[in-house]
Design a protein around this motif. Structure first.
Motif, PDB file in Angstrom:
ATOM      1  N   ILE A   9       0.917  -1.163  -0.053  1.00 19.54           N
ATOM      2  CA  ILE A   9      -0.063  -0.048   0.122  1.00 19.54           C
ATOM      3  C   ILE A   9       0.842   1.073  -0.134  1.00 19.54           C
ATOM      4  O   ILE A   9       2.078   1.413   0.696  1.00 19.54           O
ATOM      5  CB  ILE A   9      -0.998   0.067   1.311  1.00 19.54           C
ATOM      6  N   CYS A  42       0.993   5.729   0.135  1.00 20.82           N
ATOM      7  CA  CYS A  42       0.376   6.805   0.617  1.00 20.82           C
ATOM      8  C   CYS A  42       1.231   8.017   0.290  1.00 20.82           C
ATOM      9  O   CYS A  42       2.046   8.022  -0.501  1.00 20.82           O
ATOM     10  CB  CYS A  42       0.114   6.836   2.001  1.00 20.82           C
ATOM     11  N   GLU A  63       3.526   3.105   2.285  1.00 19.96           N
ATOM     12  CA  GLU A  63       3.206   3.048   3.732  1.00 19.96           C
ATOM     13  C   GLU A  63       3.750   2.072   4.673  1.00 19.96           C
ATOM     14  O   GLU A  63       3.725   0.778   4.480  1.00 19.96           O
ATOM     15  CB  GLU A  63       1.858   2.947   3.722  1.00 19.96           C
ATOM     16  N   LYS A  65       2.767  -1.678   5.724  1.00 16.32           N
ATOM     17  CA  LYS A  65       1.501  -2.252   5.129  1.00 16.32           C
ATOM     18  C   LYS A  65       1.825  -2.920   3.795  1.00 16.32           C
ATOM     19  O   LYS A  65       1.898  -2.424   2.615  1.00 16.32           O
ATOM     20  CB  LYS A  65       0.587  -0.675   4.632  1.00 16.32           C
ATOM     21  N   LEU A 114      -6.526  -1.567   4.339  1.00 12.73           N
ATOM     22  CA  LEU A 114      -6.970  -0.090   3.640  1.00 12.73           C
ATOM     23  C   LEU A 114      -7.504   0.606   4.741  1.00 12.73           C
ATOM     24  O   LEU A 114      -8.470   0.064   5.617  1.00 12.73           O
ATOM     25  CB  LEU A 114      -7.873  -0.377   2.641  1.00 12.73           C
ATOM     26  N   CYS A 136      -7.732   7.746   1.456  1.00 11.09           N
ATOM     27  CA  CYS A 136      -7.328   7.252   0.281  1.00 11.09           C
ATOM     28  C   CYS A 136      -6.042   6.668   0.323  1.00 11.09           C
ATOM     29  O   CYS A 136      -5.035   6.947   1.069  1.00 11.09           O
ATOM     30  CB  CYS A 136      -7.346   8.189  -0.838  1.00 11.09           C
ATOM     31  N   ARG A 137      -5.627   5.572  -0.743  1.00 12.52           N
ATOM     32  CA  ARG A 137      -4.509   5.088  -0.731  1.00 12.52           C
ATOM     33  C   ARG A 137      -4.300   4.617  -2.360  1.00 12.52           C
ATOM     34  O   ARG A 137      -5.200   4.169  -2.854  1.00 12.52           O
ATOM     35  CB  ARG A 137      -4.278   3.748   0.127  1.00 12.52           C
ATOM     36  N   TYR A 138      -3.093   4.076  -2.711  1.00 12.56           N
ATOM     37  CA  TYR A 138      -2.938   3.482  -3.899  1.00 12.56           C
ATOM     38  C   TYR A 138      -2.251   2.022  -3.537  1.00 12.56           C
ATOM     39  O   TYR A 138      -1.923   1.832  -2.172  1.00 12.56           O
ATOM     40  CB  TYR A 138      -1.780   4.143  -4.728  1.00 12.56           C
ATOM     41  N   ALA A 139      -2.471   0.946  -4.334  1.00 12.22           N
ATOM     42  CA  ALA A 139      -1.869  -0.157  -3.721  1.00 12.22           C
ATOM     43  C   ALA A 139      -1.636  -1.074  -5.076  1.00 12.22           C
ATOM     44  O   ALA A 139      -2.174  -0.905  -6.257  1.00 12.22           O
ATOM     45  CB  ALA A 139      -3.049  -0.964  -2.995  1.00 12.22           C
ATOM     46  N   TYR A 189      -5.662  12.562  -4.165  1.00  8.63           N
ATOM     47  CA  TYR A 189      -5.255  11.094  -4.716  1.00  8.63           C
ATOM     48  C   TYR A 189      -5.685  10.952  -6.282  1.00  8.63           C
ATOM     49  O   TYR A 189      -4.886  10.293  -7.176  1.00  8.63           O
ATOM     50  CB  TYR A 189      -6.025   9.970  -3.850  1.00  8.63           C
TER      51      TYR A 189
END
Length: 165
Positions: free
Chosen positions: A37, A39, A50, A53, A75, A80-83, A117
């Motif tokens: 993950i 961030c 992150e 994570k 999550l 928000c996050r990208y993964a 994001y």
């Protein structure tokens, strides 16, 4: 719309390591990342990994029984996050592993976070050439096995992470 956000070199290294699968020994395979993950940094100027994570391939079946369920649980509920997720799935003909890119933008995330994001997504995607599957999820209901199977190939997918779809 570009946000001017940069992507940390470590993010690019992790993508390359997940994509290339050059691992040969069982020990190296165990250290390969199954999910990571990303961030924004505290100053909102850089996409970073992150801390803590990630899921390693070696954890699956040992400390983690269902890697996708564990990934969804990592999550945040209100940001928000990208993964990247290394998806294992089966069609009627074969077993496959392919990387999926996720933009997680839950309903409870602040509007400013969603905007940053969304506008920075192209910056990180440009660093991930060859990603075939992308998923924007706005809640846990977007991350069930049937939705993911649909993104991976629809009715051709018979199993995802070892579970029938």
């Amino acid at each position: 719309m570009a946000s001017g956000v940069q992507v940390a070199d470590e993010v690019c290294r992790i993508f390359y390591d997940m994509k290339v699968r050059k691992c040969s020994t069982p020990e190296e395979i165990k250290k390969r990342k199954k999910a990571v993950i990303f961030c924004l940094s505290a100053d909102k100027k850089c996409i970073i990994v992150e801390e803590g994570k990630e899921i390693l391939v070696g954890d699956v079946g040992v400390t983690i029984t269902d890697p996708f369920k564990h990934f969804v649980g990592m999550l945040p509920e209100k940001d928000c996050r990208y993964a990247l997720y290394d998806a294992s799935f089966e069609t009627k003909e074969s077993r496959k592993e392919e990387l999926m890119f996720f933009l997680w933008a839950p309903e409870l995330a602040p509007l400013k976070s969603k905007m940053i994001y969304a506008s920075s997504k192209d910056a990180i995607k440009k660093k991930f050439p060859g990603i075939k599957h992308e998923c924007q999820a706005n809640g846990p209901e977007d991350l069930n096995r049937a939705c993911i199977a649909e993104k991976l190939g629809g009715s051709l997918i018979v199993a995802f992470e070892g579970c029938p779809v």
